[in-house]
Motif scaffolding. Structure first.
Motif, PDB file in Angstrom:
ATOM      1  N   ASN A 131       3.029  -2.499 -12.486  1.00  0.00           N
ATOM      2  CA  ASN A 131       4.066  -1.508 -12.794  1.00  0.00           C
ATOM      3  C   ASN A 131       3.451  -0.232 -13.375  1.00  0.00           C
ATOM      4  N   ALA A 132       2.443  -0.390 -14.201  1.00  0.00           N
ATOM      5  CA  ALA A 132       1.818   0.775 -14.830  1.00  0.00           C
ATOM      6  C   ALA A 132       1.132   1.670 -13.803  1.00  0.00           C
ATOM      7  N   ALA A 133       0.711   1.085 -12.671  1.00  0.00           N
ATOM      8  CA  ALA A 133       0.021   1.854 -11.635  1.00  0.00           C
ATOM      9  C   ALA A 133       0.936   2.286 -10.502  1.00  0.00           C
ATOM     10  N   ASP A 134       2.189   1.889 -10.554  1.00  0.00           N
ATOM     11  CA  ASP A 134       3.107   2.169  -9.454  1.00  0.00           C
ATOM     12  C   ASP A 134       3.459   3.654  -9.418  1.00  0.00           C
ATOM     13  N   PRO A 135       3.290   4.324  -8.268  1.00  0.00           N
ATOM     14  CA  PRO A 135       3.558   5.768  -8.222  1.00  0.00           C
ATOM     15  C   PRO A 135       5.031   6.135  -8.363  1.00  0.00           C
ATOM     16  N   VAL A 136       5.933   5.265  -7.928  1.00  0.00           N
ATOM     17  CA  VAL A 136       7.360   5.574  -8.054  1.00  0.00           C
ATOM     18  C   VAL A 136       7.801   5.456  -9.510  1.00  0.00           C
ATOM     19  N   LEU A 137       7.398   4.376 -10.180  1.00  0.00           N
ATOM     20  CA  LEU A 137       7.722   4.261 -11.609  1.00  0.00           C
ATOM     21  C   LEU A 137       7.102   5.406 -12.399  1.00  0.00           C
ATOM     22  N   ALA A 138       5.883   5.792 -12.025  1.00  0.00           N
ATOM     23  CA  ALA A 138       5.204   6.882 -12.731  1.00  0.00           C
ATOM     24  C   ALA A 138       5.927   8.212 -12.562  1.00  0.00           C
ATOM     25  N   SER A 139       6.730   8.346 -11.506  1.00  0.00           N
ATOM     26  CA  SER A 139       7.462   9.598 -11.283  1.00  0.00           C
ATOM     27  C   SER A 139       8.663   9.740 -12.220  1.00  0.00           C
ATOM     28  N   LEU A 140       9.027   8.664 -12.901  1.00  0.00           N
ATOM     29  CA  LEU A 140      10.156   8.690 -13.833  1.00  0.00           C
ATOM     30  C   LEU A 140       9.667   8.964 -15.250  1.00  0.00           C
ATOM     31  N   PRO A 141      10.482   9.602 -16.076  1.00  0.00           N
ATOM     32  CA  PRO A 141      10.134   9.689 -17.498  1.00  0.00           C
ATOM     33  C   PRO A 141       9.966   8.284 -18.067  1.00  0.00           C
ATOM     34  N   GLU A 142       9.086   8.136 -19.005  1.00  0.00           N
ATOM     35  CA  GLU A 142       8.805   6.805 -19.552  1.00  0.00           C
ATOM     36  C   GLU A 142      10.064   6.128 -20.078  1.00  0.00           C
ATOM     37  N   SER A 143      10.989   6.901 -20.622  1.00  0.00           N
ATOM     38  CA  SER A 143      12.218   6.338 -21.173  1.00  0.00           C
ATOM     39  C   SER A 143      13.130   5.747 -20.104  1.00  0.00           C
ATOM     40  N   GLU A 144      12.917   6.123 -18.841  1.00  0.00           N
ATOM     41  CA  GLU A 144      13.769   5.660 -17.754  1.00  0.00           C
ATOM     42  C   GLU A 144      13.201   4.435 -17.028  1.00  0.00           C
ATOM     43  N   PRO A 155       0.836  -1.200   0.000  1.00  0.00           N
ATOM     44  CA  PRO A 155       0.000   0.000   0.000  1.00  0.00           C
ATOM     45  C   PRO A 155       0.870   1.248   0.000  1.00  0.00           C
ATOM     46  N   ALA A 156       0.410   2.273  -0.710  1.00  0.00           N
ATOM     47  CA  ALA A 156       1.128   3.551  -0.775  1.00  0.00           C
ATOM     48  C   ALA A 156       0.186   4.663  -0.343  1.00  0.00           C
ATOM     49  N   GLU A 157       0.682   5.888  -0.366  1.00  0.00           N
ATOM     50  CA  GLU A 157      -0.143   7.024   0.045  1.00  0.00           C
ATOM     51  C   GLU A 157      -1.291   7.247  -0.930  1.00  0.00           C
ATOM     52  N   LEU A 170      -2.996   4.502  -3.226  1.00  0.00           N
ATOM     53  CA  LEU A 170      -2.300   3.874  -4.339  1.00  0.00           C
ATOM     54  C   LEU A 170      -1.608   2.590  -3.874  1.00  0.00           C
ATOM     55  N   VAL A 171      -1.145   1.812  -4.831  1.00  0.00           N
ATOM     56  CA  VAL A 171      -0.466   0.549  -4.536  1.00  0.00           C
ATOM     57  C   VAL A 171       0.858   0.522  -5.275  1.00  0.00           C
ATOM     58  N   GLU A 172       1.920   0.186  -4.556  1.00  0.00           N
ATOM     59  CA  GLU A 172       3.230   0.020  -5.183  1.00  0.00           C
ATOM     60  C   GLU A 172       3.358  -1.397  -5.727  1.00  0.00           C
ATOM     61  N   ALA A 173       3.848  -1.496  -6.944  1.00  0.00           N
ATOM     62  CA  ALA A 173       4.067  -2.801  -7.564  1.00  0.00           C
ATOM     63  C   ALA A 173       5.116  -3.587  -6.779  1.00  0.00           C
ATOM     64  N   PRO A 174       5.107  -4.910  -6.894  1.00  0.00           N
ATOM     65  CA  PRO A 174       6.175  -5.689  -6.271  1.00  0.00           C
ATOM     66  C   PRO A 174       7.538  -5.160  -6.696  1.00  0.00           C
ATOM     67  N   HIS A 175       8.392  -4.931  -5.722  1.00  0.00           N
ATOM     68  CA  HIS A 175       9.723  -4.398  -6.026  1.00  0.00           C
ATOM     69  C   HIS A 175      10.665  -4.726  -4.889  1.00  0.00           C
ATOM     70  N   ILE A 176      11.945  -4.600  -5.170  1.00  0.00           N
ATOM     71  CA  ILE A 176      13.003  -4.765  -4.178  1.00  0.00           C
ATOM     72  C   ILE A 176      13.809  -3.476  -4.163  1.00  0.00           C
ATOM     73  N   ASP A 177      14.042  -2.928  -2.977  1.00  0.00           N
ATOM     74  CA  ASP A 177      14.898  -1.753  -2.845  1.00  0.00           C
ATOM     75  C   ASP A 177      16.352  -2.210  -2.871  1.00  0.00           C
TER      76      ASP A 177
END
Length: 201
Positions: free
Chosen positions: A156-169, A119-121, A124-131
């Motif tokens: 991944n498409a709904a992940d807020p952290v991935l969404a904060s990056l430019p699509e190319s990144e 769960p995120a703020e 929202l929901v963060e996709a499965p990931h490893i820091d």
């Protein structure tokens, strides 16, 4: 060796102090012998993640220490700071933290499980990931990035952290599937557009 000159600190000329890089000092206090074994080998869902670290020239960096932190397979933490409360790990024996030193090819292996979503703020929901933390010679502070999974496209498409990056990144922190798990290359620096996105934490 500096030449000896008579005089005081006000009259003697000094050369610049030789530069030195930081560390690594892994064997003093950071090395964990089984640090890459986040779960037992026979744990349900156990997989291997192969991580390779390259420099700006595309050459392996052989003196890197990597740390991983993640939720368990159910997306929970066995820690009181989890706002949902601490939970017994899934699968049993999961410890949530890994620490490895890469080999001469810049590569290290972590045995773990794919984490659950978090769960995120704002609901929202963060996709499965490893820091992932990267320590290396010459770095005064470690670098932070994430490992996402290619078979979690909708999450991944709904992940807020991935969404904060430019699509190319975004694809630079999504691992590649292998026969035994996943692999990812971390580019610490690159002027050809391959540098891994790192986060300020």
């Amino acid at each position: 060796m500096y030449p000896v000159h008579p005089g005081t600190y006000e009259t003697v000329e000094f050369a610049p102090t030789p530069s030195q890089t930081v560390g690594p000092y892994w064997s003093i206090g950071l090395y964990i012998g089984d640090g890459g074994e986040v779960v037992p080998e026979d744990a349900e869902g156990a997989l291997l993640i192969e991580l390779t670290v390259l420099d700006g020239a595309g050459d392996p960096i052989a003196d890197v220490l990597l740390e991983t932190w993640q939720a368990d397979a159910a997306g929970r933490f066995n820690h009181p700071d989890d706002p949902r409360g601490a939970a017994e790990p899934t699968p049993p024996g999961f410890r949530g933290f890994g620490r490895i030193i890469v080999d001469q090819h810049g590569t290290g292996l972590v045995r773990t499980v794919k984490p659950g979503a978090l769960p995120a703020e704002d609901g929202l929901v963060e996709a499965p990931h490893i820091d992932l933390g990267v320590f290396a010679r010459g770095m005064l502070e470690r670098l932070f990035t994430r490992i996402y999974f290619p078979d979690e496209a909708a999450a991944n498409a709904a992940d807020p952290v991935l969404a904060s990056l430019p699509e190319s990144e975004r694809g630079k922190i999504i691992a590649t599937k292998t026969d035994t798990g996943y692999k990812m290359t971390i580019y610490v620096q690159d002027d050809r557009g391959r540098e891994t996105p790192f986060f300020a934490i």
